[in-house]
Write an enzyme that holds these catalytic residues in place. Structure first.
Site, short mmCIF file in Angstrom:
data_model
loop_
_atom_site.label_atom_id
_atom_site.label_comp_id
_atom_site.label_asym_id
_atom_site.label_seq_id
_atom_site.Cartn_x
_atom_site.Cartn_y
_atom_site.Cartn_z
CG ASP A 38 -40.96 9.22 -23.80
OD1 ASP A 38 -41.14 8.76 -22.66
OD2 ASP A 38 -41.68 8.90 -24.76
CG ASN A 90 -48.61 11.74 -28.38
OD1 ASN A 90 -49.67 11.26 -28.72
ND2 ASN A 90 -47.53 10.99 -28.13
CE1 TYR A 157 -56.09 7.81 -21.61
CE2 TYR A 157 -58.20 7.95 -22.75
CZ TYR A 157 -56.83 7.87 -22.79
OH TYR A 157 -56.16 7.87 -24.00
CE LYS A 161 -55.76 11.26 -23.48
NZ LYS A 161 -54.50 11.81 -23.99
CB ILE A 190 -54.15 4.05 -32.33
CG1 ILE A 190 -55.14 5.21 -32.57
CG2 ILE A 190 -53.02 4.05 -33.35
CD1 ILE A 190 -55.94 5.15 -33.84
CB THR A 192 -49.89 2.47 -29.48
OG1 THR A 192 -50.84 2.51 -28.39
CG2 THR A 192 -50.34 3.38 -30.59
P1 NAP Z 1 -47.73 4.74 -25.71
O1 NAP Z 1 -47.28 3.85 -26.80
O2 NAP Z 1 -47.77 4.22 -24.32
O3 NAP Z 1 -46.87 6.08 -25.78
C1 NAP Z 1 -46.99 7.08 -24.80
C2 NAP Z 1 -45.65 7.71 -24.62
O4 NAP Z 1 -45.75 8.77 -23.65
C3 NAP Z 1 -44.61 6.73 -24.08
O5 NAP Z 1 -43.37 6.92 -24.71
C4 NAP Z 1 -44.55 7.09 -22.62
O6 NAP Z 1 -43.33 6.71 -22.01
C5 NAP Z 1 -44.69 8.60 -22.70
N1 NAP Z 1 -45.03 9.20 -21.43
C6 NAP Z 1 -45.95 8.76 -20.54
N2 NAP Z 1 -45.97 9.56 -19.48
C7 NAP Z 1 -45.05 10.54 -19.68
C8 NAP Z 1 -44.61 11.64 -18.93
N3 NAP Z 1 -45.10 11.93 -17.73
N4 NAP Z 1 -43.65 12.45 -19.46
C9 NAP Z 1 -43.12 12.17 -20.66
N5 NAP Z 1 -43.49 11.12 -21.42
C10 NAP Z 1 -44.45 10.30 -20.94
O7 NAP Z 1 -49.21 5.24 -26.01
P2 NAP Z 1 -49.92 5.81 -27.34
O8 NAP Z 1 -51.06 4.90 -27.60
O9 NAP Z 1 -48.95 6.13 -28.40
O10 NAP Z 1 -50.55 7.13 -26.72
C11 NAP Z 1 -50.13 8.43 -27.06
C12 NAP Z 1 -51.23 9.39 -26.70
O11 NAP Z 1 -52.40 9.07 -27.44
C13 NAP Z 1 -51.65 9.35 -25.23
O12 NAP Z 1 -51.92 10.66 -24.78
C14 NAP Z 1 -52.93 8.53 -25.26
O13 NAP Z 1 -53.77 8.83 -24.16
C15 NAP Z 1 -53.50 8.97 -26.57
N6 NAP Z 1 -54.48 8.08 -27.18
C16 NAP Z 1 -54.12 6.81 -27.54
C17 NAP Z 1 -55.08 6.00 -28.14
C18 NAP Z 1 -54.77 4.60 -28.59
O14 NAP Z 1 -55.71 3.87 -28.96
N7 NAP Z 1 -53.50 4.16 -28.59
C19 NAP Z 1 -56.38 6.48 -28.36
C20 NAP Z 1 -56.70 7.77 -27.97
C21 NAP Z 1 -55.73 8.57 -27.39
P3 NAP Z 1 -43.23 5.19 -21.43
O15 NAP Z 1 -43.51 4.28 -22.57
O16 NAP Z 1 -41.86 5.09 -20.96
O17 NAP Z 1 -44.26 5.10 -20.36
#
Ligand code: NAP
Length: 254
Positions: A38, A90, A157, A161, A190, A192
């Site tokens: 991260d 991810n 976005y 994706k 989700i 998060t």
């Molecule tokens: P999240 O809670 O914001 O977690 C994302 C993580 O990635 C955070 O720890 C973030 O760090 C880290 N990150 C961001 N940019 C980075 C970089 N350049 N290098 C290294 N780490 C980085 O979001 P999440 O919902 O778990 O999302 C995880 C993945 O699922 C993402 O790819 C998102 O697009 C995808 N997704 C999420 C959903 C949903 O509904 N939640 C749906 C479809 C897809 P910081 O927190 O410090 O920024």
């Protein structure tokens, strides 16, 4: 499936929060050593503390959009654990949400593509390099339901994706006979920190999602994505490669 990854090493990018954290814990529960990657150490360290209650892990700080940093994190993982078997690419950002901003915003486009698409491309490159040395592995990339269908105005976005989905399929074909399976998960909405920021828990938009967009009638839990990821990386999924798997409570079935 408990213990299905005993003695293996799993790397998770974006392991400091949300879906990545849930996956890191799920890999540890299956017996894998876990490399949490991260770019912010704080969240990653919290995940590490949780992992230490059930297994073994390390934090490697890297911004996935920076080739030198992600290459180093992958190398450090192999130096530490001697191997890389599973990778969950991810890390991602929501960018400026389309409803609120200009879809033609160049800065947003560049940043979202750099992290959400180029970050997956770079991570895969260095992971594959290591996996080929030991004869194989399993990679799962995080796409989205927005990698399968469009979303009004969310140009950067959805392009990123959809790009992850295409990259996943092309890499799966290239490495199918080299022992590396490559798949993607496509989460629905989700609960998060990303969704807390971009949707708002208790908001009108959340009610719209759970009433109209996600037929199951609720937000998903990060653990429900983690289960799919660990399964895709496990020997149970030995014939599965090149898929973009919706884990979305029925969103894209409509
Ligand atoms: P999240 O809670 O914001 O977690 C994302 C993580 O990635 C955070 O720890 C973030 O760090 C880290 N990150 C961001 N940019 C980075 C970089 N350049 N290098 C290294 N780490 C980085 O979001 P999440 O919902 O778990 O999302 C995880 C993945 O699922 C993402 O790819 C998102 O697009 C995808 N997704 C999420 C959903 C949903 O509904 N939640 C749906 C479809 C897809 P910081 O927190 O410090 O920024």
């Amino acid at each position: 499936m408990s213990g299905s990854l005993e003695g293996k090493t799993a790397l998770v990018t974006g392991g400091g929060s949300g879906i990545g954290r849930a996956a890191a814990l799920a890999f540890a529960r299956e017996g894998a050593h876990v490399a949490i990657v991260d770019y912010v150490q704080e969240g990653a360290n919290q995940t590490l503390n949780m992992i230490r209650e059930i297994g073994e892990g390390r934090v490697f700080k890297a911004d996935v959009s920076k080739p030198d940093e992600i290459r180093r994190a992958v190398e450090q993982t192999v130096e530490t654990y001697g191997r890389l078997d599973c990778a969950f690419n991810n890390a991602g950002i929501e960018g400026n949400t389309a409803a609120r901003t200009d879809p033609w915003d160049h800065d947003n486009w560049n940043r979202v593509i750099a992290i959400n698409l180029t970050g997956v491309f770079l991570s895969m490159q260095y992971e594959v390099e290591q996996m080929l040395k030991r004869g194989g592995g399993a990679i799962v990339n995080t796409s989205s339901i927005m990698g399968l269908v469009g979303a009004v105005g969310a140009f950067a976005y959805t392009a990123a994706k959809h790009g992850v989905a295409g990259l996943t399929k092309s890499a799966a074909l290239l490495y199918a006979q080299k022992g590396i399976r490559v798949n993607a998960v496509c989460p629905g909405y989700i609960h998060t920190p990303m969704v807390e920021r971009s949707v708002g828990i208790g908001s009108e938009f959340e009610r719209h999602i759970t009433k109209h967009l996600q037929p199951i009638g609720r937000l998903g839990r990060p653990e429900e994505i983690a289960e799919a990821v660990v399964w895709l990386c496990s020997p149970a999924a030995s014939l599965v490669t090149g898929i973009t798997m919706p884990v979305d409570g029925g969103c894209v079935a409509q």
